[in-house]
Design a protein around this motif. Structure first.
Motif, PDB file in Angstrom:
ATOM      1  N   PRO A   1       0.824  -1.208   0.000  1.00 34.59           N
ATOM      2  CA  PRO A   1       0.000   0.000   0.000  1.00 34.59           C
ATOM      3  C   PRO A   1       0.865   1.268   0.000  1.00 34.59           C
ATOM      4  O   PRO A   1       2.023   1.233   0.413  1.00 34.59           O
TER       5      PRO A   1
ATOM      6  N   ASN B   1       0.852   3.786   1.863  1.00 32.57           N
ATOM      7  CA  ASN B   1       1.303   4.309   3.160  1.00 32.57           C
ATOM      8  C   ASN B   1       2.402   3.462   3.801  1.00 32.57           C
ATOM      9  O   ASN B   1       2.760   3.679   4.953  1.00 32.57           O
TER      10      ASN B   1
ATOM     11  N   ASP C   1      -1.278  -6.380   5.459  1.00 31.22           N
ATOM     12  CA  ASP C   1      -2.553  -5.798   5.914  1.00 31.22           C
ATOM     13  C   ASP C   1      -2.415  -5.160   7.296  1.00 31.22           C
ATOM     14  O   ASP C   1      -2.990  -4.107   7.563  1.00 31.22           O
ATOM     15  N   LEU C   2      -1.649  -5.798   8.176  1.00 30.80           N
ATOM     16  CA  LEU C   2      -1.453  -5.245   9.530  1.00 30.80           C
ATOM     17  C   LEU C   2      -0.708  -3.908   9.483  1.00 30.80           C
ATOM     18  O   LEU C   2      -0.998  -2.997  10.263  1.00 30.80           O
TER      19      LEU C   2
ATOM     20  N   ALA D   1      -0.628  -1.896   6.756  1.00 34.14           N
ATOM     21  CA  ALA D   1      -1.485  -0.943   6.036  1.00 34.14           C
ATOM     22  C   ALA D   1      -2.519  -0.324   6.963  1.00 34.14           C
ATOM     23  O   ALA D   1      -2.849   0.853   6.852  1.00 34.14           O
ATOM     24  N   THR D   2      -3.019  -1.129   7.914  1.00 31.33           N
ATOM     25  CA  THR D   2      -4.037  -0.629   8.843  1.00 31.33           C
ATOM     26  C   THR D   2      -3.408  -0.105  10.140  1.00 31.33           C
ATOM     27  O   THR D   2      -4.105   0.129  11.127  1.00 31.33           O
ATOM     28  N   GLN D   3      -2.092   0.034  10.120  1.00 26.38           N
ATOM     29  CA  GLN D   3      -1.316   0.625  11.219  1.00 26.38           C
ATOM     30  C   GLN D   3      -1.463  -0.112  12.544  1.00 26.38           C
ATOM     31  O   GLN D   3      -1.337   0.483  13.609  1.00 26.38           O
ATOM     32  N   LYS D   4      -1.672  -1.408  12.472  1.00 23.90           N
ATOM     33  CA  LYS D   4      -1.720  -2.204  13.704  1.00 23.90           C
ATOM     34  C   LYS D   4      -0.312  -2.560  14.159  1.00 23.90           C
ATOM     35  O   LYS D   4      -0.069  -2.809  15.334  1.00 23.90           O
TER      36      LYS D   4
END
Ligand SMILES: [Zn+2]
Ligand SMILES: [Zn+2]
Length: 340
Positions: free
Chosen positions: A134, A136, A300-301, A303-306
């Motif tokens: 992604p 970001n 995914d983790l 990208a979602t800033q986890k």
């Protein structure tokens, strides 16, 4: 293109001008933007993997930009930002069909081990092994997802089946260990970090470890039992994999606990009385790298800033020899990335 080439085990990498990788119909040509340096690279360069043929371009944590593609590749465009899954699995054997590509029975090599990797300006890979990143997520962060981060996720989620509210002790707060601290927390565990270097433990604490323990200061077993109401931890993730660390882990593992081995030393075999395993119904579990789905999960983790991959320093590609020297001397904090 410029590449840092290993021509002889035990010798420094040499800067060379080599031909661009020739891509096949199903391949991508990728301009390397970042390549993580794993301690496994140090092991390879020093000759601990004698089956690897030389000369070779190492580097298995690769992120970059697609600059060319074979005629059968449909789902990528020039300019796509990608990171690579480095096990060249076959996709058809029983392991692959079971979704365990890291255990492929017909492995066609590993990028940065048996086939040329990311210590170069360009690298090729089958399009099936490239994962879009992604906007970001930086190339530096994306590079280390492929091994340091996804390997931690695979070990803890799939192999250890770590559950929320369980306790996890991680032995080693280096390149993998500091990523694993975050992964353990994302999975809901209470995370302890164990190392012999105070500055690494400080970083583990900053990344969210509930408690840190310096192996050199006194009785680790008692200290950990004091933090677990006397029962020990549910899971130990051993990123060192020496006889000493394994035996140490077994002293503070809870009854019915799991010891997951990701680290591996070639120094000597480990030795444990079978009754120690039997009486407490302990499980010793191996965990090898990661599967493509683990890599997608960590993308995914991020990208979602986890999670935030911890890249400590970035160096120009030509300084790979200095980076390896510092890794050998244990002077590197966290994961280092090279940029061509
Ligand atoms: Zn690695
Ligand atoms: Zn396979």
């Amino acid at each position: 293109m410029k590449a840092m080439v290993l021509r002889q085990f035990g010798q420094p990498f040499g800067e060379e001008d080599v031909p661009l990788p020739a891509i096949g119909d199903h391949d991508l040509l990728i301009k390397t933007e970042a390549c993580g340096v794993c301690y496994t690279d140090v092991k390879i360069a020093s000759g601990l993997f004698p089956e690897i043929s030389l000369p070779k371009i190492l580097g298995h944590e690769v992120a970059g930009e697609v600059v060319g593609k074979g005629k059968e590749v449909g789902n990528f465009q020039e300019g796509d930002r990608v990171c690579l899954y480095f096990y060249l699995y076959c996709g058809q054997c029983p392991s692959c069909l079971a979704g365990k590509e890291n255990l492929c029975l017909d492995l066609r090599g590993r990028i940065g081990f048996d086939v040329d990797g990311g210590y170069a300006e360009y690298v090729k890979a089958p399009a099936t092994h490239a994962f879009k990143i992604p906007a970001n997520v930086s190339f530096e962060e994306a590079a280390i997802l492929a091994d340091a981060v996804a390997t931690s996720l695979h070990a803890l989620k799939e192999q250890a089946q770590l559950q929320p509210a369980e306790t996890l002790a991680i032995i080693g707060a280096g390149g993998l260990g500091l990523q694993a601290v975050q992964i353990g927390q994302v999975l809901g565990a209470r995370v302890f970090s164990i190392d012999i270097e105070e500055k690494r433990l400080e970083m583990a604490k900053r990344l969210g470890a509930a408690a840190t323990f310096n192996e050199t200061s006194g009785n680790l077993r008692e200290a950990i039992l004091a933090h677990t109401r006397g029962v020990g931890v549910d899971t130990v993730l051993d990123l060192v994999g020496k006889d000493e660390t394994i035996n140490c882990a077994l002293t503070f593992l809870k009854k019915g606990g799991k010891l997951v081995l990701v680290g591996y030393s070639f120094e000597k075999p480990f030795s444990v009385f079978p009754a120690v395993i039997m009486r407490s119904e302990l499980a010793i579990i191996g965990s090898r790298a990661c599967r493509p789905k683990d890599l997608q999960a960590v993308i995914d983790l991020v990208a979602t800033q986890k999670i935030k991959p911890f890249v400590s320093e970035t160096f120009p590609l030509e300084q790979v020899n200095q980076v390896h020297d510092r890794l050998k001397k244990n002077e590197i904090l966290g994961r280092v990335v090279l940029k061509p």
